[in-house]
Design a protein around this motif. Structure first.
Motif, short mmCIF file in Angstrom:
data_model
loop_
_atom_site.label_atom_id
_atom_site.label_comp_id
_atom_site.label_asym_id
_atom_site.label_seq_id
_atom_site.Cartn_x
_atom_site.Cartn_y
_atom_site.Cartn_z
N ILE A 40 -27.18 102.93 29.80
CA ILE A 40 -27.82 102.38 30.99
C ILE A 40 -29.07 101.58 30.63
CG2 ILE A 40 -26.83 104.11 32.50
CD1 ILE A 40 -29.61 105.40 32.69
N VAL A 41 -29.72 101.95 29.52
CA VAL A 41 -30.84 101.15 29.05
C VAL A 41 -30.33 99.76 28.65
CG1 VAL A 41 -32.64 100.94 27.30
CG2 VAL A 41 -32.13 103.18 28.29
N SER A 42 -29.23 99.73 27.91
CA SER A 42 -28.66 98.45 27.49
C SER A 42 -28.21 97.61 28.68
CB SER A 42 -27.46 98.69 26.57
OG SER A 42 -27.87 99.19 25.32
N ARG A 47 -27.76 93.70 27.77
CA ARG A 47 -27.15 93.69 26.44
C ARG A 47 -25.63 93.59 26.49
NH1 ARG A 47 -29.52 92.56 22.00
NH2 ARG A 47 -28.83 94.35 20.78
N GLN A 48 -25.07 93.19 27.62
CA GLN A 48 -23.63 92.97 27.72
C GLN A 48 -23.26 91.67 26.99
OE1 GLN A 48 -25.78 93.51 30.19
NE2 GLN A 48 -24.97 94.89 31.75
N ALA A 49 -22.02 91.63 26.53
CA ALA A 49 -21.55 90.42 25.83
C ALA A 49 -20.04 90.30 26.01
CB ALA A 49 -21.89 90.48 24.35
N ASP A 50 -19.55 89.09 25.87
CA ASP A 50 -18.11 88.82 25.93
C ASP A 50 -17.62 88.39 24.56
OD1 ASP A 50 -17.68 89.31 28.70
OD2 ASP A 50 -18.62 87.38 29.16
N GLY A 111 -22.71 100.67 16.89
CA GLY A 111 -22.89 101.33 18.18
C GLY A 111 -22.40 100.53 19.37
N ILE A 112 -21.64 99.48 19.14
CA ILE A 112 -21.16 98.64 20.24
C ILE A 112 -20.12 99.42 21.05
CG2 ILE A 112 -19.91 96.54 20.85
CD1 ILE A 112 -21.16 95.21 18.41
N ASP A 113 -20.31 99.44 22.37
CA ASP A 113 -19.44 100.17 23.28
C ASP A 113 -18.44 99.20 23.92
OD1 ASP A 113 -18.36 102.19 24.82
OD2 ASP A 113 -20.30 102.91 25.53
N ARG A 114 -17.25 99.72 24.21
CA ARG A 114 -16.23 98.88 24.84
C ARG A 114 -15.68 99.52 26.11
NH1 ARG A 114 -12.57 96.28 19.99
NH2 ARG A 114 -12.18 94.77 21.64
N SER A 115 -16.35 100.53 26.64
CA SER A 115 -15.88 101.20 27.86
C SER A 115 -16.98 101.25 28.91
CB SER A 115 -15.40 102.62 27.53
OG SER A 115 -16.45 103.40 27.01
N LEU A 123 -20.85 96.19 25.08
CA LEU A 123 -22.22 96.58 25.38
C LEU A 123 -22.90 96.92 24.07
CD1 LEU A 123 -24.25 97.11 27.69
CD2 LEU A 123 -23.60 99.53 27.54
N LEU A 124 -23.92 96.14 23.71
CA LEU A 124 -24.67 96.37 22.48
C LEU A 124 -25.75 97.43 22.72
CD1 LEU A 124 -23.30 93.55 22.17
CD2 LEU A 124 -25.28 92.86 20.82
N LEU A 125 -26.18 98.08 21.66
CA LEU A 125 -27.29 99.02 21.77
C LEU A 125 -28.56 98.29 22.20
CD1 LEU A 125 -26.85 101.23 18.56
CD2 LEU A 125 -26.29 101.85 20.93
N PRO A 126 -29.52 99.01 22.76
CA PRO A 126 -30.81 98.37 23.07
C PRO A 126 -31.40 97.73 21.81
CG PRO A 126 -30.71 100.56 24.04
CD PRO A 126 -29.50 100.43 23.15
N GLU A 127 -32.09 96.63 22.01
CA GLU A 127 -32.67 95.93 20.86
C GLU A 127 -33.71 96.79 20.16
OE1 GLU A 127 -34.62 91.55 19.81
OE2 GLU A 127 -34.01 92.07 21.85
#
Length: 250
Positions: A40-42, A47-50, A111-115, A123-127
């Motif tokens: 939720i921080v991301s 920090r979303q990406a396609d 740590g990249i999430d896909r769900s 969704l990438l981790l917070p910077e």
């Protein structure tokens, strides 16, 4: 201590005020530890990406081909490129991509999430999870740990880990204290922020639970020295050196 998940939080979107959302749902105390999932921080930090945003380079295509051949299924080289771009270094790239993040955490796929990412592929981790934790700490007037789930060497399964923290040290430093026989402890440093993150994960859960925040109440750090050393420096990490040597020998 008491541990409970914070109910009623909405789906977090870019630009949302995570501290305000938490504050609306729970009355916090200054000695609470608020464990906030990095997801939720991301999301709040955009920090979303396609996958279409990534142009796979030669290394990404090679990784996807090798991993796909081993798994018996096609792998998207754009995802491999996303992991490379989110990493300071790949310690190994086969059979998994084990990445060093810019803030020192080492994890699979950076740590990249896909769900659970409405409207995006990744969704990438917070910077900077440490900076995110400090902001939440100041806004909530409570101790904060930003968490993620991560696999472990030598064991099956994932557990909660800390990515950033504020308002408390990362570890209890027992060095200089004594055991029951009076023997001085010389090496014991207890990573309490990881233990708190794992505790929180027991009540927040995984999948579609929708409870990304937990509060740990009535837990005390105790009369110990504190340490903020959590991520090992490369020169002190024998496993990291061994992996790097193994990767180089391949």
């Amino acid at each position: 201590m008491n541990v409970f998940a914070v109910e009623g939080l909405p789906e977090v979107r870019p630009g949302d005020d995570v501290a305000a959302l938490i504050d609306e749902q729970v009355d916090l105390r200054p000695d609470d530890v608020v464990c906030v999932a990095s997801t939720i921080v991301s999301k709040a930090e955009g920090r979303q990406a396609d996958l279409d945003n990534y142009q796979a380079g030669e290394r990404a295509r090679s990784i996807a081909e090798r991993v796909g051949a081993a798994a018996g299924e096609e792998k998207d080289p754009r995802f491999a490129q996303a992991v490379i771009d989110a990493s300071d270094e790949l310690l190994i790239d086969f059979p998994i991509m084990l990445a060093v993040t810019p803030f020192g955490h080492i994890t699979v796929n950076a740590g990249i999430d896909r769900s659970n990412i409405p409207g995006a592929d990744l969704l990438l981790l917070p910077e900077s999870p440490g900076a995110s934790a400090r902001t939440l700490h100041e806004r909530l007037d409570a101790r904060v740990v930003v968490t993620d789930t991560s696999g472990r060497p030598f064991r099956y399964g994932q557990r909660g880990v800390a990515l950033g923290w504020a308002g408390l040290p990362a570890a209890r430093d027992w060095r200089g204290e004594h055991d029951r026989e009076g023997k001085e402890l010389t090496a014991t440093v207890q990573a309490v922020v990881d233990e708190l993150a794992a505790t929180a994960n027991l009540v927040t859960g995984e999948g579609d639970g929708g409870t990304p925040v937990a509060v740990i109440r009535d837990w005390e750090f105790g009369a110990h020295n504190g340490s903020d050393e959590l991520f090992r420096e490369p020169e002190d990490d024998i496993v990291r050196r061994a992996l790097t040597a193994w990767e180089g020998a391949e």
